[in-house]
Design a protein around this motif. Structure first.
Motif, PDB file in Angstrom:
ATOM      1  N   GLU A   1       3.834  -6.267 -10.077  1.00 33.04           N
ATOM      2  CA  GLU A   1       3.063  -6.154  -8.835  1.00 33.04           C
ATOM      3  C   GLU A   1       3.983  -6.372  -7.643  1.00 33.04           C
ATOM      4  O   GLU A   1       4.642  -7.409  -7.545  1.00 33.04           O
ATOM      5  CB  GLU A   1       1.932  -7.187  -8.790  1.00 33.04           C
ATOM      6  N   LEU A   2       4.037  -5.387  -6.764  1.00 31.93           N
ATOM      7  CA  LEU A   2       4.831  -5.517  -5.553  1.00 31.93           C
ATOM      8  C   LEU A   2       4.059  -6.354  -4.531  1.00 31.93           C
ATOM      9  O   LEU A   2       2.884  -6.068  -4.254  1.00 31.93           O
ATOM     10  CB  LEU A   2       5.143  -4.153  -4.967  1.00 31.93           C
ATOM     11  N   PRO A   3       4.686  -7.364  -3.939  1.00 33.51           N
ATOM     12  CA  PRO A   3       3.985  -8.218  -2.975  1.00 33.51           C
ATOM     13  C   PRO A   3       3.355  -7.447  -1.815  1.00 33.51           C
ATOM     14  O   PRO A   3       2.252  -7.777  -1.379  1.00 33.51           O
ATOM     15  CB  PRO A   3       5.072  -9.179  -2.505  1.00 33.51           C
ATOM     16  N   ALA A   4       4.041  -6.415  -1.317  1.00 36.62           N
ATOM     17  CA  ALA A   4       3.487  -5.654  -0.189  1.00 36.62           C
ATOM     18  C   ALA A   4       2.191  -4.951  -0.586  1.00 36.62           C
ATOM     19  O   ALA A   4       1.240  -4.851   0.209  1.00 36.62           O
ATOM     20  CB  ALA A   4       4.509  -4.635   0.308  1.00 36.62           C
TER      21      ALA A   4
ATOM     22  N   ALA B   1      -5.366  -7.384  -0.589  1.00 41.67           N
ATOM     23  CA  ALA B   1      -6.052  -8.607  -0.175  1.00 41.67           C
ATOM     24  C   ALA B   1      -6.501  -8.514   1.279  1.00 41.67           C
ATOM     25  O   ALA B   1      -7.625  -8.926   1.621  1.00 41.67           O
ATOM     26  CB  ALA B   1      -5.143  -9.813  -0.391  1.00 41.67           C
ATOM     27  N   ALA B   2      -5.662  -7.976   2.146  1.00 35.99           N
ATOM     28  CA  ALA B   2      -6.023  -7.855   3.561  1.00 35.99           C
ATOM     29  C   ALA B   2      -7.211  -6.917   3.744  1.00 35.99           C
ATOM     30  O   ALA B   2      -8.117  -7.189   4.553  1.00 35.99           O
ATOM     31  CB  ALA B   2      -4.823  -7.351   4.364  1.00 35.99           C
TER      32      ALA B   2
ATOM     33  N   PHE C   1      -9.779 -13.324  -0.056  1.00 31.47           N
ATOM     34  CA  PHE C   1      -8.962 -12.917  -1.201  1.00 31.47           C
ATOM     35  C   PHE C   1      -7.490 -13.199  -0.898  1.00 31.47           C
ATOM     36  O   PHE C   1      -7.023 -12.998   0.219  1.00 31.47           O
ATOM     37  CB  PHE C   1      -9.153 -11.433  -1.501  1.00 31.47           C
ATOM     38  N   ARG C   2      -6.761 -13.632  -1.932  1.00 29.82           N
ATOM     39  CA  ARG C   2      -5.344 -13.963  -1.789  1.00 29.82           C
ATOM     40  C   ARG C   2      -4.494 -12.941  -2.546  1.00 29.82           C
ATOM     41  O   ARG C   2      -4.880 -12.485  -3.627  1.00 29.82           O
ATOM     42  CB  ARG C   2      -5.083 -15.361  -2.334  1.00 29.82           C
ATOM     43  N   PRO C   3      -3.338 -12.614  -2.022  1.00 24.74           N
ATOM     44  CA  PRO C   3      -2.494 -11.617  -2.690  1.00 24.74           C
ATOM     45  C   PRO C   3      -2.167 -11.984  -4.137  1.00 24.74           C
ATOM     46  O   PRO C   3      -2.139 -11.101  -5.012  1.00 24.74           O
ATOM     47  CB  PRO C   3      -1.231 -11.579  -1.831  1.00 24.74           C
ATOM     48  N   GLU C   4      -1.920 -13.276  -4.419  1.00 22.41           N
ATOM     49  CA  GLU C   4      -1.555 -13.671  -5.777  1.00 22.41           C
ATOM     50  C   GLU C   4      -2.698 -13.515  -6.776  1.00 22.41           C
ATOM     51  O   GLU C   4      -2.489 -13.537  -7.989  1.00 22.41           O
ATOM     52  CB  GLU C   4      -1.045 -15.113  -5.793  1.00 22.41           C
TER      53      GLU C   4
ATOM     54  N   ARG D   1      -4.887 -15.719 -14.157  1.00 21.88           N
ATOM     55  CA  ARG D   1      -3.775 -14.843 -13.768  1.00 21.88           C
ATOM     56  C   ARG D   1      -2.811 -14.645 -14.932  1.00 21.88           C
ATOM     57  O   ARG D   1      -2.338 -13.532 -15.194  1.00 21.88           O
ATOM     58  CB  ARG D   1      -3.038 -15.430 -12.561  1.00 21.88           C
ATOM     59  N   ARG D   2      -2.502 -15.726 -15.627  1.00 23.25           N
ATOM     60  CA  ARG D   2      -1.605 -15.613 -16.798  1.00 23.25           C
ATOM     61  C   ARG D   2      -2.228 -14.752 -17.884  1.00 23.25           C
ATOM     62  O   ARG D   2      -1.543 -13.935 -18.520  1.00 23.25           O
ATOM     63  CB  ARG D   2      -1.274 -17.008 -17.330  1.00 23.25           C
TER      64      ARG D   2
END
Length: 398
Positions: free
Chosen positions: A77-80, A86-87, A97-100, A272-273
């Motif tokens: 997963e690319l952070p951008a 999430a945004a 919502f959070r990106p992670e 998540r894991r």
């Protein structure tokens, strides 16, 4: 079931047998499409019937230009891309919502499979509303789950909460809902979702084991505007929001989607894991690096919803004038129409002989109906209308 040959696993053989009607339909309809040639009016599925819009092509072209040596490296997963998702969710739904907590997937079918692999033990039950997507049961059965069907209200196509409550047992692990709903186009109302959340909360407490809500929102942005969409994940903490860009962009071959967990989800780190592990064992079920690079730009776009609404209104008005019975969808690409022949497959076959290609309701567990995809061109719609008119006249004695 066909006799076990010994060359495939028993579970895969059972799933292959389950999918025989789907494979048979697409094989037969592909031959009908070939026979009809340029005269075909193709309403079978949510596929594009015209060239892709320039903004889609340009977004992919720009994303294809490498910015560094790792541009096409192994990509989870690319952070951008996670931040863009999430945004967008924060802006549209007012939920933090959070990106992670965003797991990028190769579209919604994979996202559902990942969620089920992460939470299902053999023998666990998953409640689905009928008519369902034809892949729901195979996806549930693959990790050893059991699909439990609950019919929607036959008049409104709303969730039947009394029937859902009756279907819950000590083995219930998840409820899979689809809003906006394919094939009916129904958007589930906030009061229904509130009551569903209360039902699942109480049942989880009684069972001593959480029941998860899998919210398939593939059409959450393909809306006609009469009814507002609210995500089911806003009402129930233990929810997975599942999405694909294939519908929003009308590019189903570009396999890009995600799973998003709201901040209310307990034990998000563990989940998540679990989701990451499921993505790996399902064969690296992440989107390609190219699509992830393109995601922030693609997130800004959608197909022409006004044009889609005009198609819906044209078809609804014409079909009703001919005498067809149909529900007016609030969202999605589809019309679910009662077949003038109780044998919907026979009706679909007859229409195919005249070059009008439809999906039989039996394939969607809606016997006696057929489905129209509004992704057909305006020209296809106009050319099909005399065929629809003639077909119902022939079956009603004129």
């Amino acid at each position: 079931m066909a006799e076990q040959s010994g060359t495939t696993s028993r579970r895969i053989q059972e799933l292959a047998d389950l999918l025989v009607p789907v494979v048979r339909f697409f094989d037969r309809s592909a031959r009908a499409r070939e026979r009809a040639g340029e005269a075909a009016c193709d309403f079978r599925a949510g596929d594009p019937q015209e060239l892709a819009p320039s903004w889609l092509v340009q977004a992919l072209q720009q994303a294809a230009i490498p910015r560094d040596a790792g541009w096409y490296a192994y990509t989870t997963e690319l952070p951008a891309a996670q931040e863009a998702v999430a945004a967008s969710l924060r802006e549209r739904f007012g939920i933090a919502f959070r990106p992670e907590d965003v797991a990028l997937t190769n579209a919604a079918v994979a996202a559902i499979a990942i969620c089920l692999q992460a939470i299902i033990d053999p023998g666990d039950e998953v409640i689905i509303t009928t008519p369902p997507h034809f892949l729901y049961e195979p996806l549930i059965r693959m990790p050893g789950g059991v699909a439990v069907r609950v019919p929607a209200d036959p008049e409104t196509f709303e969730l039947d909460l009394d029937a859902t409550a009756a279907a819950i047992t000590g083995r219930t692990r998840a409820v899979l809902v689809n809003s906006p709903h394919n094939p009916t186009g129904r958007i589930y109302r906030p009061e229904t979702l509130r009551n569903l959340a209360a039902l699942l909360t109480g049942a989880s407490e009684r069972n001593g084991r959480p029941i998860y809500l899998l919210s398939d929102e593939a059409y959450q942005r393909v809306l006609f505007g009469e009814v507002a969409f609210e995500t089911p994940t806003a009402f129930y903490p233990r929810s997975f929001l599942i999405y694909t860009y294939g519908k929003t962009l009308l590019a189903p071959g570009q396999r890009l989607g995600y799973i998003a967990m709201p901040p209310t989800m307990p034990n998000r780190a563990d989940l998540r894991r679990a989701l990451s592990a499921a993505q790996l064992v399902l064969g690296w079920a992440y989107p390609t690096a190219l699509l992830q690079h393109a995601l922030p730009e693609l997130e800004r776009h959608t197909i022409d919803l006004q044009a889609l609404r005009r198609k819906r209104d044209r078809m609804v008005e014409a079909l009703r004038a001919f005498g067809y019975e149909l529900h007016v969808p609030e969202a999605t690409f589809y019309l679910l129409v009662r077949s003038p022949d109780p044998d919907d497959q026979a009706f679909v076959d007859a229409m195919a002989e005249d070059g009008v290609l439809l999906m039989p309701g039996g394939l969607l567990e809606a016997p006696g109906f057929f489905r129209i995809s509004l992704t057909a061109t305006d020209d296809m719609i106009e050319r099909s209308l005399p065929v629809f008119e003639r077909a119902i006249k022939e079956r009603s004695g004129g």
